[in-house]
Design a protein around this motif. Sequence first.
Motif, PDB file in Angstrom:
ATOM      1  N   GLU A 170      -1.802   2.063  -1.624  1.00  0.00           N
ATOM      2  CA  GLU A 170      -0.731   2.857  -1.031  1.00  0.00           C
ATOM      3  C   GLU A 170      -1.246   4.237  -0.628  1.00  0.00           C
ATOM      4  O   GLU A 170      -2.233   4.747  -1.164  1.00  0.00           O
TER       5      GLU A 170
ATOM      6  N   ASN B 139       4.196   9.883  -2.540  1.00  0.00           N
ATOM      7  CA  ASN B 139       3.803   8.541  -2.115  1.00  0.00           C
ATOM      8  C   ASN B 139       4.496   8.238  -0.794  1.00  0.00           C
ATOM      9  O   ASN B 139       5.721   8.286  -0.709  1.00  0.00           O
TER      10      ASN B 139
ATOM     11  N   ARG C 232       6.097   6.039   1.919  1.00  0.00           N
ATOM     12  CA  ARG C 232       6.667   4.738   2.217  1.00  0.00           C
ATOM     13  C   ARG C 232       7.509   4.887   3.482  1.00  0.00           C
ATOM     14  O   ARG C 232       8.178   5.902   3.658  1.00  0.00           O
TER      15      ARG C 232
ATOM     16  N   ARG D 130      11.200   7.124   4.792  1.00  0.00           N
ATOM     17  CA  ARG D 130      11.654   8.077   3.785  1.00  0.00           C
ATOM     18  C   ARG D 130      11.786   9.496   4.335  1.00  0.00           C
ATOM     19  O   ARG D 130      11.189   9.851   5.342  1.00  0.00           O
TER      20      ARG D 130
ATOM     21  N   GLU E 159       8.651   2.873  -8.611  1.00  0.00           N
ATOM     22  CA  GLU E 159       8.260   4.159  -8.027  1.00  0.00           C
ATOM     23  C   GLU E 159       7.140   4.762  -8.871  1.00  0.00           C
ATOM     24  O   GLU E 159       7.141   4.657 -10.105  1.00  0.00           O
TER      25      GLU E 159
END
Length: 742
Positions: free
Chosen positions: A319, A337, A339, A342, A419
């Motif tokens: 990721e 992070n 994704r 978002r 998460e």
Amino acid sequence: MSMQIPNFNPRTVFQGSLLSLALALTAGWQDAAARSTPLGNSVLGTSTNSGQANGVPSPSGPGIHPGYRLVSFRNAINSNWRFGGFDWLSDGRMVSILWGFDCSAHNGAGQSSCADDLDNRQYYGDIQLPPDGRGPGSMHVITGTAGEGITPADTTRIYSGLWEPLGILVGKSGNPATDTIYVMTKTGLLRFIGLGPYTNGVNPIKVINTCHARRCAADSIGPGLYKSFSTHAPNAYTGTGESTGTGRRWHHFNYGLVRGNDGYLYGGTNVQYDGGNDRYEQGRDRCAVLKMDPVAGTVEVTAGGLRSPNGWGKGPEGEIFFSDVQGNYNPTNSISNYRPGRYYGFRCDTYQPYGHTRGIQESFPVVDLNQGGTANTDIGSNPGEITYLTSGVYAGQMLYGDVSFGGIQRVFVEKINNEWQGAVFLFSGGFHSGVGRLKRGPDGSLYGGGQSGGPTPASGNWCWGGATGVGALTADRTGGTCNIQYDFFKLVPKDTVVFELLAVRARANGFELQFTKKVGPSAGLAANYTLNTWVNNLSSQTYGGGSQQNSATLSVSNVRIHPDSTRVFLELASMPAASVRPAVPAATAPTGNAPANGGNVRVVMIKGTGILSADGSVPWGEPVTAGAVPSRIAAWYTLNYHSTDTAFTPVALADSRLASPDMRMQEFKVQARGGVLQIETNFAASARITLRDLRGRSLGAVNVGAGKNTSTLTLASGRARGTYVLEIRTSGRTLARTVPLF
């Protein structure tokens, strides 16, 4: 459907798939207010006549991590080297890009630092035009970084005139003459093929432009796909400070680069300008994550709400993670992070497809990095590039440098509610400059480059020690209040395990600490631990507003040491509340003077004094007093979600890929010593290793057993210098790794 960026030229591949496999493997894993903390990581070493950092603890932080050996390349570079990034070519040589300086910083006469008074060129260079070679940045090839030192003769400039490059990625072909070098600049994404000589507009070419307009609507080629990303025109600003450039020195930057698991390139864009006067005419692609296809020349916005995402990298499970900097709507620095889809909190333009008016709930950071709070609580000031460790003691964890706070910090993550969240630790100091760029090299060493140095102060307050030079040694503070020293180095891992705090895991009623070595009885005393907690309120318009609110001390009611003596459980009398998701913003959410939205991020700071290992060693971590050798454990845990696990629940690897033969292969340590190739391996089963040239011919082979082994291969006399391939057969699989031998 995923796309694949071409990585190699078929003409360079010998019969069969060995080289293709080797290339795929080697290409793969790869502004803040002044700080208040006197015991942070901002001052990181002392100067010596040789130009090397001496590695002793500095007045305000740890020296070189004792598990690594410092190799300084500082004497081989000029004092104006501010790294925008670096990567490696197919033959093991490094290619680096230099930022130059911020063209939007003006002198007293209102003239740009880039010496061109035309507004469009002054701020943005050659927007939507071919590269013209008139920017302040440059690109260099550096030879010999795998060794023990380099000289100025080992650095060769191959291109001048980049407009403030802050991201680079090399698509390896097996031959540096056909490698593809992607460079992220203020004016767009450039593609270089090989090492030149270059002709602007032909090689390099601008595969994705930037544009002046807010919407850049004319370049739309499909739903969400464009040929450019926006950079706002200078004349859109009307205030006195803005029209002279003195009010917008930090921004307009574009960062990256990292290749996603889908094959696309990813990077991020800075806000146009905030500085207390928030701007919402940012443009469709500002404050955003960009998904770029350099083959088709298209870009897509896939997330929003970023402020200054200076650092990018891949982490567990492949990721993407990025760092961000404190400011308006950012109460702290952070690591997040990525994704798709978002929103990360900065209030940007209404044209932003993932902005604050789109009804998207703000996402939590993975770790919050506080600055400017109560003394001895800071852990960040301008985090930079992120690198992922796949072998050794810290496998599965990330490291990042910090431009203003300084040094290198380490991040452990665990997954709760699908998460990532976790803890950050001080890792290493001993450098002359704030570390903005950090990568793990092909030889397994950590390579770092200063981003706060140069002949003039860094952009705005991007200077080591903060704008006031807090903590910077007098010997290194040559630019007045702003430390402008420079640095370039590598940290070579030693074959040793240092006693320190390795991980912190949230448990239902406390926190579980994991150490790198067995602890002694002192780790079982509750009185040796201090736990403090606070929240950082989200989406305050004030610069850094909402940081470190509702501070409290947590009571440790019981301490238990696991039978393996490497884990310690701190049971709390009461667990603090977890982070609070903010309200979903309405489509009519205000753009200016907006109130906080009710969300916050919970941080728990854990410190332990007087804790010794079973053999009496003091832990590496934080110094108890300024100038002392580090001896106190310290961790900052971001508690976004509570865990339901109890103490000493068995844990799996955060990244299950690390146990695979592919990752074990990355643990090779290969050194050429005279006519012998020394190979250190660590496989679960026996293996056969064969050295081949790029035509596939065997040059020697050796069998190795399971576990840790050191083996040797005798090299034939008259062997040509260049790139070779190690073929490994183990557990029914054939793996390969390229090895540069010079």
